[in-house]
Design a protein around this motif. Structure first.
Motif, PDB file in Angstrom:
ATOM      1  N   MET A   1      50.932  -9.924 -32.709  1.00 37.10           N
ATOM      2  CA  MET A   1      49.849  -9.273 -33.440  1.00 37.10           C
ATOM      3  C   MET A   1      49.689  -7.790 -33.092  1.00 37.10           C
ATOM      4  O   MET A   1      49.547  -6.952 -34.005  1.00 37.10           O
ATOM      5  CB  MET A   1      48.536 -10.024 -33.198  1.00 37.10           C
ATOM      6  CG  MET A   1      47.427  -9.626 -34.163  1.00 37.10           C
ATOM      7  SD  MET A   1      47.849 -10.081 -35.857  1.00 37.10           S
ATOM      8  CE  MET A   1      47.084  -8.759 -36.767  1.00 37.10           C
TER       9      MET A   1
ATOM     10  N   GLN B   1      41.306 -15.890 -34.401  1.00 34.61           N
ATOM     11  CA  GLN B   1      42.681 -15.503 -34.131  1.00 34.61           C
ATOM     12  C   GLN B   1      43.609 -15.963 -35.252  1.00 34.61           C
ATOM     13  O   GLN B   1      44.553 -15.276 -35.623  1.00 34.61           O
ATOM     14  CB  GLN B   1      43.150 -16.065 -32.793  1.00 34.61           C
ATOM     15  CG  GLN B   1      44.504 -15.564 -32.385  1.00 34.61           C
ATOM     16  CD  GLN B   1      44.732 -15.688 -30.883  1.00 34.61           C
ATOM     17  OE1 GLN B   1      45.298 -14.806 -30.265  1.00 34.61           O
ATOM     18  NE2 GLN B   1      44.303 -16.778 -30.309  1.00 34.61           N
TER      19      GLN B   1
ATOM     20  N   TYR C   1      45.063 -10.376 -22.297  1.00 27.62           N
ATOM     21  CA  TYR C   1      44.657 -10.662 -23.669  1.00 27.62           C
ATOM     22  C   TYR C   1      45.656 -10.064 -24.667  1.00 27.62           C
ATOM     23  O   TYR C   1      45.969 -10.683 -25.693  1.00 27.62           O
ATOM     24  CB  TYR C   1      43.263 -10.106 -23.938  1.00 27.62           C
ATOM     25  CG  TYR C   1      42.155 -10.877 -23.263  1.00 27.62           C
ATOM     26  CD1 TYR C   1      42.168 -12.270 -23.232  1.00 27.62           C
ATOM     27  CD2 TYR C   1      41.100 -10.228 -22.648  1.00 27.62           C
ATOM     28  CE1 TYR C   1      41.164 -12.986 -22.610  1.00 27.62           C
ATOM     29  CE2 TYR C   1      40.084 -10.936 -22.017  1.00 27.62           C
ATOM     30  CZ  TYR C   1      40.125 -12.317 -21.998  1.00 27.62           C
ATOM     31  OH  TYR C   1      39.130 -13.029 -21.388  1.00 27.62           O
TER      32      TYR C   1
ATOM     33  N   ASP D   1      48.618 -12.329 -24.791  1.00 33.21           N
ATOM     34  CA  ASP D   1      48.332 -13.607 -25.444  1.00 33.21           C
ATOM     35  C   ASP D   1      48.330 -13.509 -26.966  1.00 33.21           C
ATOM     36  O   ASP D   1      48.462 -14.530 -27.652  1.00 33.21           O
ATOM     37  CB  ASP D   1      46.973 -14.138 -24.976  1.00 33.21           C
ATOM     38  CG  ASP D   1      47.027 -14.659 -23.541  1.00 33.21           C
ATOM     39  OD1 ASP D   1      48.142 -14.867 -23.031  1.00 33.21           O
ATOM     40  OD2 ASP D   1      45.959 -14.833 -22.933  1.00 33.21           O
ATOM     41  N   LEU D   2      48.200 -12.296 -27.499  1.00 32.74           N
ATOM     42  CA  LEU D   2      48.184 -12.124 -28.952  1.00 32.74           C
ATOM     43  C   LEU D   2      49.579 -12.158 -29.567  1.00 32.74           C
ATOM     44  O   LEU D   2      49.721 -12.099 -30.786  1.00 32.74           O
ATOM     45  CB  LEU D   2      47.491 -10.807 -29.318  1.00 32.74           C
ATOM     46  CG  LEU D   2      45.973 -10.776 -29.109  1.00 32.74           C
ATOM     47  CD1 LEU D   2      45.432  -9.384 -29.373  1.00 32.74           C
ATOM     48  CD2 LEU D   2      45.278 -11.809 -29.992  1.00 32.74           C
TER      49      LEU D   2
ATOM     50  N   MET E   1      46.306 -13.732 -37.441  1.00 28.86           N
ATOM     51  CA  MET E   1      47.740 -13.998 -37.317  1.00 28.86           C
ATOM     52  C   MET E   1      48.391 -14.432 -38.622  1.00 28.86           C
ATOM     53  O   MET E   1      49.572 -14.789 -38.644  1.00 28.86           O
ATOM     54  CB  MET E   1      47.984 -15.062 -36.245  1.00 28.86           C
ATOM     55  CG  MET E   1      47.681 -14.586 -34.830  1.00 28.86           C
ATOM     56  SD  MET E   1      48.620 -13.126 -34.354  1.00 28.86           S
ATOM     57  CE  MET E   1      50.273 -13.806 -34.280  1.00 28.86           C
TER      58      MET E   1
END
Length: 491
Positions: free
Chosen positions: A214, A42, A207, A210-211, A46
């Motif tokens: 992005m 991740q 999900y 949570d990014l 990012m």
């Protein structure tokens, strides 16, 4: 010993193994914590947010791309210090203060004068944080700042962030459709009540949420070329070569071209330093709340605690170091709130998901640091870096204004905050602090002067929609801690 496993296993309820080092706890990768692959991956993705400061460095300081990315790499190295010195956070920018810093820097001619101003400000901010952290006086300093002033600083910072995108001839005029679509998608994911309902029902939407930013950045990479506003990425298969020698000999106070700022600049910078520290301290409180919540979910299997003074010390060292080695407009902040939330959420799933919180935050920052050297990733996101920064500023503006309004204790606080915010944007932090203090003296009188925190609100109607902070401090986390989906996105 497994390469992906820690040398020392932590017993239930104990502190993660480390080497004591004064106020710090030294932890080494693969030895004192398990390397967490999901967080590392991740971090690789990012990096686009971290690289978003490059266009600003080019615009305000006239830096070539090669020097700007070298500064990002240097800053990324200092990001690693937190987790490896005992601070269980993902550090980032002091995002709400960036527009205030840019407004102040605009008052100086482009070139060495502006660089001097940045060096003086960043060094003074670092020394200030270092001293307050070492002495434990951080909370006391913020407590003496009236809520009306805190509210005004945050509201002003939020408006300045939005103005940075929408000012005439700015980024919105250059990429109107891409910014509109990408920010609309980001706001829907981050703040929409409808999306929150979907998130609670379907794992895939959780999900996606949570990014953080992005998904919007990936969308921008696709739609910007289709709309003709930006070119398609030209992927380069190589390794980034940092230009440390050129940075040191041409862009730092040690170089003959730049030299050291005059003392007068340090005096001019102090009001902005004080305003920035109010924002920084708010992020300290937010970090503590997130870590405490995550620890409770793990039922005490890891004894992990957040030390705000240690965080202050590390932030102080980072800012002082960057001011001398690579002056940076993003500043060195204590927390990237959005990614701290994501990491803490995965930590809550138990030891199999993430052995130690230190492993999660360290692996994430190792991922972002690695990505800076991978030109395929850098060149993939390079065209949309102006979009990346615009999205960060707009989301930060939304959150800062909301939290600033909720920080007001009374209707008079809100009125003073509006004036302070306006002066902050138009005349800078020095004027804003002066105007705010005079208004507080005129409106609240001598009783308010004796003790800001115990002012008799029966004389002044309470602003009923205010959400009280459990910490009781001047934190920007007052409302953000209520909803994990609505975090300020600090890089």
């Amino acid at each position: 010993m497994s390469w992906l496993g820690p040398t020392y296993k932590r017993k239930f309820g104990e502190v993660q193994p480390h080497i004591p080092l004064g106020p710090f706890q030294l932890r080494l990768p693969f030895i004192h914590y398990r390397f967490e692959v999901p967080d590392f991956i991740q971090g690789l993705l990012m990096c686009a947010v971290c690289l978003g400061i490059i266009p600003i460095l080019q615009e305000y300081l006239g830096m070539p791309f090669e020097i700007a990315i070298t500064i990002v790499i240097l800053n990324g190295f200092f990001y690693l210090w937190h987790a490896h010195l005992g601070d269980p956070v993902i550090p980032g920018w002091i995002t709400p203060a960036i527009p205030l810093l840019l407004l102040w820097l605009k008052t100086f001619p482009e070139g060495v004068d502006r660089l001097h101003a940045l060096i003086a400000f960043e060094m003074e901010l670092g020394i200030f944080a270092l001293l307050l952290g070492a002495t434990g006086l951080a909370k006391r300093f913020v407590d003496i700042v009236p809520d009306a002033l805190k509210s005004g600083i945050l509201i002003g910072a939020g408006i300045a962030a939005v103005r940075l995108v929408f000012e005439k001839g700015g980024r919105f005029d250059s990429y109107p459709w891409t910014i509109t679509i990408a920010i609309g998608f980001a706001f829907y994911i981050l703040f929409s009540n409808h999306f929150k309902t979907l998130r609670n029902k379907h794992v895939i939407f959780k999900y996606l949420s949570d990014l953080g930013l992005m998904p919007s950045l990936v969308l921008a990479i696709i739609i910007a070329p289709l709309l003709g506003e930006l070119p398609w990425p030209t992927i380069t298969w190589s390794i980034t070569v940092p230009q440390f020698y050129t940075l040191f000999t041409e862009w730092t106070p040690f170089s003959a071209r730049v030299g050291w700022p005059p003392l007068s600049l340090y005096l001019d910078a102090f009001p902005l330093v004080a305003a920035t520290y109010v924002v920084l301290f708010g992020e300290l409180i937010q970090a503590e709340a997130l870590i405490d919540e995550a620890r409770e979910f793990r039922h005490g299997d890891e004894n992990v605690h957040y030390d705000a003074n240690r965080n202050n010390i590390i932030c102080g060292i980072r800012n002082v170091s960057m001011s001398m080695l690579g002056p940076d407009l993003s500043m060195c902040g204590p927390l990237w709130a959005a990614m701290q939330v994501v990491t803490c959420e995965r930590y809550k799933h138990g030891r199999e998901a993430m052995d130690s919180l230190f492993g999660g935050v360290a692996s994430f920052r190792l991922g972002t640091f690695t990505s800076y050297f991978l030109m395929p990733i850098v060149t993939l996101v390079k065209p949309i870096l102006p979009i990346s920064l615009s999205l960060t500023m707009l989301v930060q503006g939304y959150v800062a204004v909301r939290v600033g309004v909720l920080k007001a204790r009374t209707f008079n606080d809100l009125g003073v905050a509006g004036i302070v915010a306006s002066v902050l944007i138009s005349r800078g932090a020095g004027f804003a602090f002066s105007v705010g203090v005079v208004l507080c003296l005129l409106i609240y009188g001598k009783d308010f002067i004796r003790n800001w925190s115990t002012y008799d609100t029966s004389k002044d109607p309470i602003f009923n929609s205010r959400i009280d902070s459990e910490s009781g401090s001047g934190s920007q986390s007052d409302s953000i801690s209520i909803d994990k989906n609505q975090r300020s996105l600090d890089s």
